[in-house]
Write an enzyme that holds these catalytic residues in place. Structure first.
Site, PDB file in Angstrom:
ATOM      1  N   TYR A 141       0.823  -1.205   0.000  1.00 49.09           N
ATOM      2  CA  TYR A 141       0.000   0.000   0.000  1.00 49.09           C
ATOM      3  C   TYR A 141       0.863   1.263   0.000  1.00 49.09           C
ATOM      4  O   TYR A 141       0.464   2.299  -0.509  1.00 49.09           O
ATOM      5  CB  TYR A 141      -0.903   0.044   1.239  1.00 49.09           C
ATOM      6  CG  TYR A 141      -2.200  -0.705   1.116  1.00 49.09           C
ATOM      7  CD1 TYR A 141      -2.228  -2.055   0.758  1.00 49.09           C
ATOM      8  CD2 TYR A 141      -3.417  -0.076   1.364  1.00 49.09           C
ATOM      9  CE1 TYR A 141      -3.419  -2.743   0.668  1.00 49.09           C
ATOM     10  CE2 TYR A 141      -4.615  -0.756   1.269  1.00 49.09           C
ATOM     11  CZ  TYR A 141      -4.602  -2.090   0.922  1.00 49.09           C
ATOM     12  OH  TYR A 141      -5.790  -2.765   0.830  1.00 49.09           O
ATOM     13  N   LYS A 191       3.489 -15.330   2.273  1.00 46.91           N
ATOM     14  CA  LYS A 191       3.731 -16.032   1.005  1.00 46.91           C
ATOM     15  C   LYS A 191       5.236 -16.263   0.934  1.00 46.91           C
ATOM     16  O   LYS A 191       5.921 -15.814   0.004  1.00 46.91           O
ATOM     17  CB  LYS A 191       3.200 -15.180  -0.171  1.00 46.91           C
ATOM     18  CG  LYS A 191       3.198 -15.874  -1.524  1.00 46.91           C
ATOM     19  CD  LYS A 191       2.158 -16.963  -1.653  1.00 46.91           C
ATOM     20  CE  LYS A 191       2.263 -17.664  -2.998  1.00 46.91           C
ATOM     21  NZ  LYS A 191       1.394 -18.856  -3.104  1.00 46.91           N
ATOM     22  N   ASP A 223      -2.517 -18.389   0.327  1.00 49.17           N
ATOM     23  CA  ASP A 223      -3.508 -19.088  -0.509  1.00 49.17           C
ATOM     24  C   ASP A 223      -4.178 -20.202   0.284  1.00 49.17           C
ATOM     25  O   ASP A 223      -5.390 -20.395   0.236  1.00 49.17           O
ATOM     26  CB  ASP A 223      -2.878 -19.596  -1.819  1.00 49.17           C
ATOM     27  CG  ASP A 223      -1.571 -20.342  -1.619  1.00 49.17           C
ATOM     28  OD1 ASP A 223      -1.025 -20.357  -0.497  1.00 49.17           O
ATOM     29  OD2 ASP A 223      -1.080 -20.944  -2.605  1.00 49.17           O
ATOM     30  N   ASP A 247      -6.270  -7.197   4.132  1.00 48.55           N
ATOM     31  CA  ASP A 247      -7.409  -6.556   3.467  1.00 48.55           C
ATOM     32  C   ASP A 247      -8.295  -7.629   2.833  1.00 48.55           C
ATOM     33  O   ASP A 247      -9.512  -7.658   3.021  1.00 48.55           O
ATOM     34  CB  ASP A 247      -6.891  -5.584   2.398  1.00 48.55           C
ATOM     35  CG  ASP A 247      -8.022  -4.918   1.630  1.00 48.55           C
ATOM     36  OD1 ASP A 247      -8.979  -4.478   2.276  1.00 48.55           O
ATOM     37  OD2 ASP A 247      -7.934  -4.854   0.386  1.00 48.55           O
ATOM     38  N   ASP A 251     -12.117  -9.404   4.373  1.00 52.56           N
ATOM     39  CA  ASP A 251     -13.390  -9.407   3.636  1.00 52.56           C
ATOM     40  C   ASP A 251     -13.912 -10.840   3.502  1.00 52.56           C
ATOM     41  O   ASP A 251     -15.107 -11.106   3.660  1.00 52.56           O
ATOM     42  CB  ASP A 251     -13.224  -8.818   2.222  1.00 52.56           C
ATOM     43  CG  ASP A 251     -13.575  -7.330   2.167  1.00 52.56           C
ATOM     44  OD1 ASP A 251     -13.380  -6.647   3.178  1.00 52.56           O
ATOM     45  OD2 ASP A 251     -14.037  -6.866   1.100  1.00 52.56           O
TER      46      ASP A 251
END
Ligand code: IPM
Ligand code: MG
Length: 356
Positions: A141, A191, A223, A247, A251
């Site tokens: 970000y 990751k 993942d 983020d 959700d």
């Protein structure tokens, strides 16, 4: 005692849910002997329209000298094609950065009354209680360089994902300390099979874990984590992760609860803290009075807990939400076929009626 709150309703349903949240804050505060002095400012698209900027500088200074900040949501299709310095989201990112809000807590708790509202099977979601600890001021970000250029007649865009050891350490500590007060488990998401930032993340989190021998740490690839959240969400206690993964995963996790409209959040740093619902501005339902205010209202409970150290009003609000759901009251996003639907005001009144 009086506390100063900066209210930043923002765009779309942000305006409606913030109004609801402030009503509940005032009522719960009054019972706890706390009154509020509220200063309101435009941020996001509304600020762009009114002042030609996503956020005026005075807003940042007002937030810095406030006791807490409440934010609704920013963004909407009206501003989607704006040049990048005139995008509503800039306001939010600037606030996070300038207020030093490196910790984002997103509790994902499935209410018993709502197990049927999730798109997942009741036996999968019943009893889910996860705390997502999202790093909020680093990663892709904010990393530099970040630009778009022309190369051989086409555009090329670059974002940079970057983390320093100290940034990882401080958020890891938050996660381990939170786990200590819960079920003692941290799942650190990365990751590390691909990304250098994730390798540093994993190494650093592993080292911080040495100071918390009573907390069980596991590393989960992002993942796999995305898959496990829908396969067997009850395995998770605290999920610790970097900015963008947090983020996305928050959700996803919100849908365990039946609706994104249920998820509150607290953004904390070393100074003032900011409270906001995880959901966005929902332009398609804005202004209709049907938005679910419970995420914003539950964020106010977090404000009492984290900014003012007051458990009684925090729990009073949380119990009120629990009770109104148990009483079968539903906003549009939660209602199953045939269930009666209440609007924003009615849900807010239902919370007020149930405060202890
Ligand atoms: C969130 C939102 C923001 C984010 C947007 C609006 C910039 O999606 O708080 O989750 O990506 O952090
Ligand atoms: Mg998001």
């Amino acid at each position: 005692m009086t506390k100063r709150i900066v209210s930043l309703p923002g765009d779309g349903i942000g305006v409606e849910v913030t109004e609801a949240a402030l009503r509940v804050a005032q009522a719960a505060g009054q019972k706890a002997g706390l009154s509020f002095e509220i200063q309101e400012f435009l941020v996001g698209g509304e600020a762009i329209d009114a002042h030609g900027t996503p956020m005026e500088d005075e807003v940042v200074s007002a937030c810095k000298s406030a006791d807490a900040v409440i934010l609704g949501a920013v963004g909407g299709p009206k501003w989607d094609n704006n040049p990048k310095e005139l995008r509503p989201e800039i306001a939010l990112l600037r606030l996070r950065k300038e207020l030093g809000l490196f910790t984002n807590l997103r509790p994902v708790k499935v209410f018993d009354a709502l197990v049927g509202a999730s798109t997942l099977k009741p036996e999968v979601v019943q009893g889910v209680d996860i705390l997502v600890v999202r790093e909020l001021t680093g990663g892709i970000y904010f990393g530099e360089p970040k630009f778009t250029e022309q190369v051989n007649g086409e555009e090329r865009a670059v974002d940079t994902m970057s983390y320093r050891t100290s940034e990882i350490e401080r958020i890891a500590k938050v996660a381990f300390e939170a786990a200590r007060k819960r079920r003692g488990k941290v799942a650190s998401v990365d990751k590390a099979n691909i990304l250098a930032t994730s390798q540093l993340w994993r190494k650093t989190v592993t080292r911080v874990a040495n100071d918390f021998p009573d907390v069980a740490l596991e590393h989960v690839l992002v993942d796999n984590c995305a898959m496990q959240i829908v396969r067997e969400p009850k395995q998770f206690d605290v999920i610790l992760t970097e900015n963008m993964f947090g983020d996305i995963l928050s959700d996803e996790a919100s849908m365990l609860t039946g609706s994104l409209g249920m998820l509150p959040s607290a953004s904390l740093g070393d100074g003032v803290a900011m409270y906001e619902p995880v959901h966005g501005s929902a332009p398609q339902i804005a202004g209709q009075g049907i938005a679910n205010p419970l995420a914003a209202i539950s964020s106010v409970a977090l404000m009492f807990r984290f900014s003012f150290g007051l458990e009684a009003p925090a729990q009073s609000i949380e119990r009120a939400v629990d009770r109104l759901l148990a009483d079968g009251l539903r906003s549009a996003d939660l209602a199953l076929n045939g269930e009666m639907v209440l609007g924003t005001q009615e849900i807010t009144q239902a919370v007020l009626d149930r405060l202890d």
